[in-house]
Design a protein around this motif. Structure first.
Motif, PDB file in Angstrom:
ATOM      1  N   ALA A 294      20.127   5.138  28.223  1.00 50.40           N
ATOM      2  CA  ALA A 294      19.586   3.928  27.283  1.00 50.40           C
ATOM      3  C   ALA A 294      18.151   3.313  28.128  1.00 50.40           C
ATOM      4  N   LEU A 295      18.315   3.232  29.445  1.00 49.78           N
ATOM      5  CA  LEU A 295      17.345   2.792  30.434  1.00 49.78           C
ATOM      6  C   LEU A 295      16.213   3.730  30.475  1.00 49.78           C
ATOM      7  N   GLU A 296      16.720   4.969  30.537  1.00 53.60           N
ATOM      8  CA  GLU A 296      15.467   6.207  30.853  1.00 53.60           C
ATOM      9  C   GLU A 296      14.976   6.144  29.502  1.00 53.60           C
ATOM     10  N   THR A 297      15.514   5.956  28.245  1.00 52.35           N
ATOM     11  CA  THR A 297      14.783   6.072  26.976  1.00 52.35           C
ATOM     12  C   THR A 297      14.038   4.713  26.733  1.00 52.35           C
ATOM     13  N   GLY A 298      14.194   3.751  27.091  1.00 54.21           N
ATOM     14  CA  GLY A 298      13.579   2.611  27.202  1.00 54.21           C
ATOM     15  C   GLY A 298      12.430   2.636  28.037  1.00 54.21           C
ATOM     16  N   TRP A 299      12.627   3.063  29.265  1.00 59.92           N
ATOM     17  CA  TRP A 299      11.710   3.279  30.260  1.00 59.92           C
ATOM     18  C   TRP A 299      10.302   4.128  29.601  1.00 59.92           C
ATOM     19  N   GLN A 300      10.941   5.241  29.162  1.00 57.94           N
ATOM     20  CA  GLN A 300       9.955   6.217  28.466  1.00 57.94           C
ATOM     21  C   GLN A 300       8.981   5.298  27.467  1.00 57.94           C
ATOM     22  N   THR A 301       9.716   4.901  26.613  1.00 61.28           N
ATOM     23  CA  THR A 301       8.811   4.013  25.644  1.00 61.28           C
ATOM     24  C   THR A 301       8.078   3.040  25.944  1.00 61.28           C
ATOM     25  N   SER A 302       8.801   2.069  26.768  1.00 59.85           N
ATOM     26  CA  SER A 302       7.835   1.175  27.401  1.00 59.85           C
ATOM     27  C   SER A 302       6.611   1.487  28.092  1.00 59.85           C
ATOM     28  N   GLU A 303       6.691   2.659  28.982  1.00 62.03           N
ATOM     29  CA  GLU A 303       5.665   3.004  29.764  1.00 62.03           C
ATOM     30  C   GLU A 303       4.536   3.566  28.562  1.00 62.03           C
ATOM     31  N   LEU A 304       4.766   4.402  27.518  1.00 62.11           N
ATOM     32  CA  LEU A 304       3.972   4.761  26.506  1.00 62.11           C
ATOM     33  C   LEU A 304       3.197   3.434  26.016  1.00 62.11           C
ATOM     34  N   ARG A 305       3.970   2.435  25.749  1.00 60.63           N
ATOM     35  CA  ARG A 305       3.393   1.183  24.933  1.00 60.63           C
ATOM     36  C   ARG A 305       2.486   0.600  26.197  1.00 60.63           C
ATOM     37  N   ARG A 306       2.919   0.488  27.567  1.00 57.37           N
ATOM     38  CA  ARG A 306       2.062   0.077  28.382  1.00 57.37           C
ATOM     39  C   ARG A 306       0.865   0.545  28.588  1.00 57.37           C
ATOM     40  N   ASN A 307       0.819   2.004  28.187  1.00 57.55           N
ATOM     41  CA  ASN A 307      -0.551   2.514  28.550  1.00 57.55           C
ATOM     42  C   ASN A 307      -1.154   2.918  27.315  1.00 57.55           C
ATOM     43  N   GLU A 308      -0.873   2.296  26.159  1.00 55.92           N
ATOM     44  CA  GLU A 308      -1.362   2.379  24.857  1.00 55.92           C
ATOM     45  C   GLU A 308      -1.223   3.838  24.199  1.00 55.92           C
ATOM     46  N   PRO A 380      -1.383  -8.665  31.581  1.00 56.89           N
ATOM     47  CA  PRO A 380      -1.722  -8.591  29.987  1.00 56.89           C
ATOM     48  C   PRO A 380      -0.431  -7.883  29.286  1.00 56.89           C
ATOM     49  N   LEU A 381      -0.527  -7.911  27.841  1.00 54.82           N
ATOM     50  CA  LEU A 381       0.412  -7.198  27.145  1.00 54.82           C
ATOM     51  C   LEU A 381       0.416  -5.547  27.253  1.00 54.82           C
ATOM     52  N   THR A 382      -0.563  -5.039  27.784  1.00 53.68           N
ATOM     53  CA  THR A 382      -0.649  -3.703  28.123  1.00 53.68           C
ATOM     54  C   THR A 382      -1.557  -3.443  29.204  1.00 53.68           C
ATOM     55  N   LYS A 383      -1.358  -2.146  29.790  1.00 52.81           N
ATOM     56  CA  LYS A 383      -2.253  -1.838  30.858  1.00 52.81           C
ATOM     57  C   LYS A 383      -2.162  -2.590  31.985  1.00 52.81           C
ATOM     58  N   PHE A 384      -1.007  -3.386  32.135  1.00 54.61           N
ATOM     59  CA  PHE A 384      -0.597  -3.935  33.599  1.00 54.61           C
ATOM     60  C   PHE A 384       0.040  -2.965  34.573  1.00 54.61           C
ATOM     61  N   GLU A 385      -0.061  -3.502  35.676  1.00 48.42           N
ATOM     62  CA  GLU A 385       0.938  -2.702  36.825  1.00 48.42           C
ATOM     63  C   GLU A 385       2.009  -3.418  37.414  1.00 48.42           C
ATOM     64  N   HIS A 386       3.282  -2.789  37.473  1.00 50.77           N
ATOM     65  CA  HIS A 386       4.268  -3.414  37.826  1.00 50.77           C
ATOM     66  C   HIS A 386       4.236  -3.274  39.401  1.00 50.77           C
ATOM     67  N   GLY A 387       4.641  -4.501  39.874  1.00 50.75           N
ATOM     68  CA  GLY A 387       4.910  -4.771  41.403  1.00 50.75           C
ATOM     69  C   GLY A 387       3.534  -5.695  41.714  1.00 50.75           C
ATOM     70  N   THR A 388       2.543  -5.938  40.692  1.00 50.58           N
ATOM     71  CA  THR A 388       1.462  -6.799  40.995  1.00 50.58           C
ATOM     72  C   THR A 388       1.536  -8.172  40.456  1.00 50.58           C
ATOM     73  N   SER A 389       0.680  -9.003  40.502  1.00 47.52           N
ATOM     74  CA  SER A 389       0.531 -10.390  39.889  1.00 47.52           C
ATOM     75  C   SER A 389      -0.607 -10.246  38.884  1.00 47.52           C
TER      76      SER A 389
END
Length: 589
Positions: A294-308, A380-389
């Protein structure tokens, strides 16, 4: 424009019968006030303040836990051009007296009996500026002969109509006293324009849809710039705000209120993250496999959304199943509707933000200070970078100065410290940039990463620099560690004072059939120290050798606000802790 007017007038005109705020009285049900009713109570309070002799630019203090009365009083004071001075409900009488006298507050709203008693002692002192005490709860016993009134009685005969005091953007709206991890608290002067321009910038940045339908739960102290700014922003945008008086009731309240938005500090997210991982580890191998999938699936979808990017149909099906089997259970514990969670106060590890993002909950990590009206940068809601502010808010500029110090200009920068021109001058460069005291770097796409507080950077006797926040943050992501203070300055290696998460440690004792006596004895036991040694070794295996905690001492109780070891926003006062436990520290060397 007057901040109170900017919030109230448009919402009353647009939707007078829509709910504005929610609150709970003791064991009763949650109640709501419409914008019309909310505005009338604010106007009555504002007129009562005028009748009590409060004039434009007079200081009005609030010394109370979160409540609907807190927000009503704040907006009422600003509506007549007075300046609100919030005091943490956890501040003792001496700390409250300092703020009242330094600001020159004439009138105060007190919450409970201890806060009223502290104010009563001040009213009796000839040298005190305090003249009147208003009390929000009828359960508090008051002495009416000492200018003490219940809020309900204070506003009873006042008019529910109000003429707002006209204010320019650069006029002071509030004095917020810094909680002071070092030195004496200073009154930060924030203006009406600081707030209004910052709010407009947030809405431009996020482009929220149907913001008026959102519901925020205020559970961090309203005295702090983060919760106050966020709650005022929500009201400014027409969303509902519910007020939680006792933050210890957060778990139960989330399920009752079911908020859609809420600001929180890193520890809130760390505890949920560590708790979920711990539960997954304890489950059967099948449950563990389902959780990991589930975590891997969620990660794949969230990465696609993050990158629009579009999500393939097959992955959408997997996401629905993952949510049904795993994520929905976690989200239900948080009320089931949360999707947007601003996070500030300290850094948050990328694995934590990724975890929440995988569940479809956007943790908006941000960076700012009291002196900058909270937000300078955020995800922002998309195009953000994890590990930054995150990236800068519209109307904000940041640059990296000497010693990698983050410096800022823009809408939210304070007017200065109240009655402290020399202190104000120290925190501004000659060309007008505010010096944050934090070290950081900006990447090629404009994301800010905080490396540490400049004052907190430590140098070992071997000449190696240690950034404690990053290491402390890494270790407190573990469920068995509640608080930690790193020691390294002038020492040959890194050590730490560690406060266990006593709730989880108690469960561990049961599993290992270790009889509980008291925490002083438990934290001294060899098997407990060996258990933590293994945990710490595992957590910090990716750190450089000079950064690793070599020795530690388990503490028998938490660092407390009441004895000055942590601030009301749960930041450790490093200098005080190091001094108080110097004997314990020396034993490790």
């Amino acid at each position: 424009m007057n901040l109170a007017e900017a919030i109230i007038r448009k919402n009353v005109e647009k939707h007078p019968l829509k709910s504005a705020i929610g609150f709970k009285k003791k064991e009763g049900a949650w109640k709501e006030l419409s914008w019309k009713k909310f505005s009338e109570i604010i106007y009555k309070t504002a007129n009562s303040l005028r009748n009590a002799g409060i004039q434009e630019n007079d200081k009005v203090a609030i010394y109370s836990d979160n409540s609907s009365e807190w927000m009503i009083f704040d907006l009422a004071a600003m509506a007549i051009g007075a300046i609100t001075v919030p005091i943490y409900s956890t501040n003792n009488a001496e700390q409250a007296e300092y703020i009242i006298n330094d600001s020159g507050a004439k009138l105060i709203l007190a919450g409970d009996q201890s806060q009223y008693d502290a104010c009563l002692d001040l009213v009796k002192k000839e040298e005190s500026t305090l003249e009147t005490i208003i009390v929000s709860k009828k359960a508090v016993w008051i002495k009416k002969e000492f200018s003490s009134f219940y809020l309900e009685d204070f506003i009873a005969k006042s008019s529910p109509k109000l003429e707002f005091c006209k204010k320019e953007y650069d006029e002071v709206a509030t004095l917020i006293y810094t909680s002071g991890t070092t030195g004496t608290p200073k009154g930060v002067m924030l203006t009406h324009g600081n707030f209004i321009k910052a709010f407009d910038a947030h809405f431009e940045f996020f482009k929220f849809k149907n913001f008026e339908e959102e519901l925020s739960l205020a559970f961090l102290p309203l005295t702090h710039v983060f919760e106050r700014s966020w709650s005022l922003l929500c009201l400014y945008g027409g969303a509902r705000v519910y007020f939680l008086e006792d933050p210890k009731n957060i778990a139960k309240t989330l399920e009752e209120v079911k908020p859609t938005m809420m600001c929180a500090v890193p520890r809130f997210f760390q505890k949920i993250y560590a708790g979920v991982l711990e539960k997954a580890e304890e489950g059967s191998s099948l449950k563990k496999k389902i959780f990991d999938w589930a975590l891997e699936t969620g990660w794949q979808t969230s990465e696609l959304r993050r990158n629009e990017k579009p999500i393939p149909f097959g992955l959408k099906i997997k996401e629905t199943v993952a949510d049904l089997l795993v994520f929905s259970k976690v989200k239900e514990k948080m009320g089931g509707r949360l999707w947007f969670l601003p996070c500030g106060g300290a850094s948050l590890s990328p694995e934590v933000t990724r975890f929440f993002d995988s569940m479809g909950i956007h943790v908006t990590v941000g960076y700012g200070l009291t002196e900058t009206t909270a937000t300078l940068t955020l995800f922002p809601l998309t195009k953000f970078e994890h590990g930054t502010s995150g990236k800068t808010l519209p109307g904000v500029e940041i640059r990296i100065g000497e010693n990698d110090e983050i410096q800022a200009k823009g809408n939210g920068i304070m007017k200065g410290y109240y009655n402290r021109p020399e202190e104000t001058e120290k925190v501004f460069t000659k060309d007008g940039w505010f010096k944050t005291g934090d070290a950081g770097k900006i990447d090629a796409t404009g994301n800010l990463t905080i490396t540490d507080r400049l004052k907190d950077l430590m140098k070992t006797s071997n000449g190696k620099y240690i950034a404690p926040q990053m290491i402390e943050n890494l270790l407190t992501n573990n469920n068995f560690i509640q608080q930690i203070v790193l020691i390294a300055e002038g020492k040959q290696f890194v050590s730490a004072l560690i406060v266990p998460n006593f709730e989880f440690l108690k469960e561990y004792l049961k599993k290992k059939n270790i009889p509980f006596t008291n925490w002083e004895e438990i934290v001294d036991k060899k098997e407990i120290n060996d258990f933590y040694k293994e945990k710490i070794k595992e957590i910090q295996q990716h750190l450089s050798d000079f950064e690793k905690v070599k020795k530690f001492t388990l503490m028998p109780s938490e660092f407390e606000i009441s004895n000055g070891e942590i601030t009301p926003t749960l930041k450790v006062k490093r200098n005080i802790v190091l001094k108080k436990y110097s004997d314990v520290i020396e034993k490790m060397y």
